[in-house]
Design a protein around this motif. Structure first.
Motif, mmCIF file in Angstrom:
data_model
loop_
_atom_site.group_PDB
_atom_site.id
_atom_site.type_symbol
_atom_site.label_atom_id
_atom_site.label_comp_id
_atom_site.label_asym_id
_atom_site.label_seq_id
_atom_site.Cartn_x
_atom_site.Cartn_y
_atom_site.Cartn_z
ATOM 1 N N GLN B 89 0.683 -1.131 0.101
ATOM 2 C CA GLN B 89 0.032 -0.065 0.013
ATOM 3 C C GLN B 89 0.759 1.168 -0.073
ATOM 4 N N LEU B 90 1.938 1.142 0.811
ATOM 5 C CA LEU B 90 2.821 2.392 0.805
ATOM 6 C C LEU B 90 3.588 2.588 -0.507
ATOM 7 N N ALA B 91 3.930 1.241 -0.953
ATOM 8 C CA ALA B 91 4.444 1.597 -2.340
ATOM 9 C C ALA B 91 3.549 2.167 -3.280
ATOM 10 N N ALA B 92 2.435 1.823 -3.325
ATOM 11 C CA ALA B 92 1.388 2.243 -4.111
ATOM 12 C C ALA B 92 1.135 3.774 -4.058
ATOM 13 N N ALA B 93 1.030 4.141 -2.776
ATOM 14 C CA ALA B 93 1.021 5.634 -2.327
ATOM 15 C C ALA B 93 2.086 6.189 -2.807
ATOM 16 N N ALA B 94 3.286 5.732 -2.784
ATOM 17 C CA ALA B 94 4.556 6.636 -3.439
ATOM 18 C C ALA B 94 4.393 6.639 -4.816
ATOM 19 N N VAL B 95 3.891 5.667 -5.667
ATOM 20 C CA VAL B 95 3.737 5.804 -7.046
ATOM 21 C C VAL B 95 2.826 6.987 -7.315
ATOM 22 N N LEU B 96 1.634 6.827 -6.576
ATOM 23 C CA LEU B 96 0.445 7.971 -6.748
ATOM 24 C C LEU B 96 1.227 9.183 -6.562
ATOM 25 N N LEU B 97 1.999 9.330 -5.309
ATOM 26 C CA LEU B 97 2.459 10.677 -4.992
ATOM 27 C C LEU B 97 3.744 11.234 -5.961
ATOM 28 N N SER B 103 3.702 18.272 -12.287
ATOM 29 C CA SER B 103 3.067 19.436 -12.335
ATOM 30 C C SER B 103 1.769 19.702 -11.392
ATOM 31 N N THR B 104 1.466 18.534 -10.736
ATOM 32 C CA THR B 104 0.177 18.737 -9.681
ATOM 33 C C THR B 104 0.812 18.925 -8.318
ATOM 34 N N VAL B 105 1.709 18.605 -7.977
ATOM 35 C CA VAL B 105 2.499 19.101 -6.713
ATOM 36 C C VAL B 105 2.494 20.466 -6.888
ATOM 37 N N VAL B 147 -7.750 16.273 -8.551
ATOM 38 C CA VAL B 147 -8.806 15.839 -9.512
ATOM 39 C C VAL B 147 -10.199 16.963 -9.502
ATOM 40 N N GLU B 148 -10.489 17.310 -8.154
ATOM 41 C CA GLU B 148 -11.322 18.463 -7.904
ATOM 42 C C GLU B 148 -11.005 19.730 -8.693
ATOM 43 N N ASP B 149 -9.920 20.272 -8.492
ATOM 44 C CA ASP B 149 -9.430 21.613 -9.143
ATOM 45 C C ASP B 149 -9.487 21.542 -10.628
ATOM 46 N N LEU B 150 -9.095 20.147 -11.149
ATOM 47 C CA LEU B 150 -8.992 20.090 -12.622
ATOM 48 C C LEU B 150 -10.430 19.910 -13.206
ATOM 49 N N THR B 203 -3.702 3.989 -12.701
ATOM 50 C CA THR B 203 -4.887 4.291 -13.213
ATOM 51 C C THR B 203 -5.272 5.393 -12.711
ATOM 52 N N MET B 204 -5.284 5.578 -11.393
ATOM 53 C CA MET B 204 -5.705 7.136 -10.739
ATOM 54 C C MET B 204 -4.670 8.059 -11.575
ATOM 55 N N ARG B 205 -3.688 7.859 -11.835
ATOM 56 C CA ARG B 205 -2.446 8.631 -12.426
ATOM 57 C C ARG B 205 -3.072 9.139 -13.831
ATOM 58 N N ARG B 206 -3.800 8.162 -14.487
ATOM 59 C CA ARG B 206 -4.082 8.358 -15.823
ATOM 60 C C ARG B 206 -5.279 9.333 -15.749
ATOM 61 N N LYS B 207 -6.128 9.251 -14.907
ATOM 62 C CA LYS B 207 -7.286 10.012 -14.842
ATOM 63 C C LYS B 207 -6.745 11.614 -14.461
ATOM 64 N N LEU B 208 -5.775 11.578 -13.861
ATOM 65 C CA LEU B 208 -5.156 12.964 -13.398
ATOM 66 C C LEU B 208 -4.501 13.546 -14.694
ATOM 67 N N ASP B 209 -3.690 12.689 -15.553
ATOM 68 C CA ASP B 209 -3.194 13.218 -16.699
ATOM 69 C C ASP B 209 -4.253 13.450 -17.645
ATOM 70 N N LEU B 210 -5.151 12.760 -17.888
ATOM 71 C CA LEU B 210 -6.470 13.106 -18.671
ATOM 72 C C LEU B 210 -7.136 14.307 -18.236
ATOM 73 N N LEU B 211 -7.265 14.592 -17.237
ATOM 74 C CA LEU B 211 -8.003 15.892 -16.797
ATOM 75 C C LEU B 211 -7.034 17.273 -17.061
ATOM 76 N N ARG B 212 -5.634 16.814 -16.529
ATOM 77 C CA ARG B 212 -4.729 17.851 -16.997
ATOM 78 C C ARG B 212 -4.661 18.085 -18.612
ATOM 79 N N GLN B 213 -4.649 17.277 -19.322
ATOM 80 C CA GLN B 213 -4.654 17.384 -20.847
ATOM 81 C C GLN B 213 -5.789 18.220 -21.170
#
Lengths: 293, 221
Positions: B89-97, B103-105, B147-150, B203-213
């Motif tokens: 879980q921590l590794a996944a959180a790290a990937v998400l972070l 650009s998101t941070v 996600v909310e901002d975008l 997959t969550m990153r993909r959503k963020l990328d698409l929203l950013r795009q």
């Protein structure tokens, strides 16, 4: 210093434009067209030729600096407009092409290429160095490229053929096909679509193929040296040849090593089949037959 | 989870372990399948992390987005971090972070919605203790806020986009949301599965990328 060569070819009525501008090495070609079909073809002159037919409401601006030759199609009062542009450029000239409802076709450029559009296909043959092709609603096709390749669509397929270098391919709702590629690093990812990789697995290379809802097909040549990690949640794994398992993980995940294991291959499909095949084998022939049709 | 070596695997991978202890752990890895599989998995995540870390955004999106959401740019700096994790879980959180690194941070910090001393930043000195719970909570909160901002940007600019483009973006966001939901359901059944954790994060990153795009497609008025 900005050197102004020509600008503001504005026309009152429909008219054919055929303009040629001399360019020098060190300049890049920048094309901006809101919509229409833009074709860039390499020729053997140190000049850029622009051919188009404009209506009275359109204008084509051509301007040059020491570093850039810029071609911009727009409405007479700066509004968005569609224009079909036929451009000839030297093969050495880097290209930046951007648009919205624009279809792009590039052929023969042996330099960095960047194409970005929203609704339109991108079809590139050639490219050398940094190559970035992006479309939201159009498919991406890249052939005969060399360098660091990034191809990205959202709602269509992505295809890279006969290319070498590092490849990053991404789409959301489409297939990814990497055919006859020779890459030391590959990162291919889609959410809803199949992924096919057909090419050598380089010693020390890194290959990551990941899909959520789709199959993965990887051709593995004889003599491949790779540490292969396979992960799936609700999918299957098939192989045309025996694989020596070296470790299993919870769920349907496992590793195996081929040869020295120097390359790192990661194959992930949440709910699709992951399949390893031999080049030239029965399934590879079937795959080629399918792609030929 | 009673294996005492399990919590030391991260230090081992980061070469942050005395030589004698390292030798002892390597001897343990030869006989402990669980630990060796986790080491193998973590190596994979770290390799991916390094790849992602090198990936720069195609361009700086913040100025345009800031203008759209009425935020002010605060001259944020790119963030570097040290990775240390030992559970799926921590590794996944790290990937998400890591998805916030490009650009998101930057977006979040510039918009003032992320504390300047949050646990994502770890330049020098490295964090003394970063717990799995904290990292996961922060990753989830930051993700939701981004996600909310975008989505707000996209919603505000919806009328300025071609209707077909809007439809395509919404369809693809739905495809990603469905994949996220499926991965989340799978994780309920197998929360320790590293693949599922990283797959969900990706997959969550993909959503963020698409929203950013999509946000960049909205013309700046």
């Amino acid at each position: 210093m900005l050197l102004f060569l020509a600008a503001g070819i504005a026309l009152a009525a429909s008219q054919q434009i055929d303009t040629t501008v001399t360019v020098e090495r060190g300049q890049r070609l920048q094309v901006n067209a809101y919509g229409g079909e833009v074709t860039v073809t390499a020729w053997n002159r140190n000049a850029v030729r622009v051919e188009t037919v404009t209506s009275g409401r359109q204008r084509i601006e051509i301007s040059a600096s020491a570093t850039t030759l810029s071609i911009r199609a727009q409405g007479r009062h700066g509004t968005s407009t569609e224009a079909d542009l036929r451009i000839s450029a030297p093969a050495w000239m880097p290209l930046n092409l951007s648009g919205v409802n624009t279809t792009a076709k590039v052929e023969g450029i042996r330099a960095p290429i960047s194409v970005e559009t929203v609704e339109g296909e991108v079809d590139v043959t050639g490219g050398d160095g940094l190559i970035s092709l992006r479309s939201v609603q159009g498919s991406i096709s890249l052939k005969g490229a060399r360098g660091r390749i990034s191809v990205n669509s959202v709602n269509e397929d992505v295809q890279v053929v006969n290319s070498t270098g590092e490849i990053e391919a991404e789409t959301v709702n489409g297939e990814i096909t990497l055919e006859a590629v020779d890459a030391a690093a590959v990162d291919a990812s889609t959410v809803n679509g199949d992924i096919t990789y057909a090419g050598p697995v380089r010693t020390g290379g890194r290959y990551s193929l990941s899909t959520h809802n789709g199959d993965i097909l990887l051709t593995v040549p004889e003599g491949t040296n790779a540490n292969v990690a396979v992960s799936t949640f609700n999918g299957e794994f098939e192989s045309e040849f025996p694989v020596p398992l070296s470790g299993t993980r919870k769920g349907k995940g496992f590793n195996f090593i081929l040869g020295s294991g120097s390359a790192q291959v990661t194959l992930e499909s949440f709910q699709g089949t992951i399949e390893l095949i031999r080049p030239g084998g029965r399934k590879d022939r079937e795959r080629r037959d399918r792609s030929d049709h | 989870m009673s294996d005492p070596w399990m919590e030391r695997l991260s230090d081992y991978l980061e070469d942050d372990m005395p030589a004698a202890e390292r030798l002892a752990l390597e001897a343990h890895l030869e006989t402990c399948r669980d630990c060796s599989v986790v080491v193998s998995d973590l190596r994979r995540v770290m390799n991916r992390a390094r790849q992602m870390d090198e990936r720069q955004p195609h361009r700086d999106l913040w100025p345009g987005i800031a203008k759209r959401i009425g935020a002010t740019s605060a001259g944020a700096q790119p963030i570097r971090r040290r990775w240390s994790f030992s559970s799926p879980q921590l590794a996944a959180a790290a990937v998400l972070l890591m998805t916030f690194s490009g650009s998101t941070v930057w977006l979040m910090r510039s918009a003032g919605s992320l504390p300047a001393d949050g646990p994502i930043a770890a330049t020098a000195p490295p964090p003394a203790t970063v717990t799995a719970v904290n990292v996961r909570r922060n990753a989830a909160e930051n993700y939701a806020a981004a996600v909310e901002d975008l989505e707000r940007v996209l919603s505000a600019g919806r009328g300025q986009l071609d209707t077909t483009t809007v439809r395509v973006i919404e369809q693809n966001l739905a495809v990603i949301d469905q994949a996220i939901a499926q991965a989340q359901r799978a994780l309920l059944a197998d929360p320790a599965n590293l693949y599922l954790n990283t797959h969900l994060a990706e997959t969550m990153r993909r959503k963020l990328d698409l929203l950013r795009q999509a946000a960049t497609l909205v013309p700046v008025s």
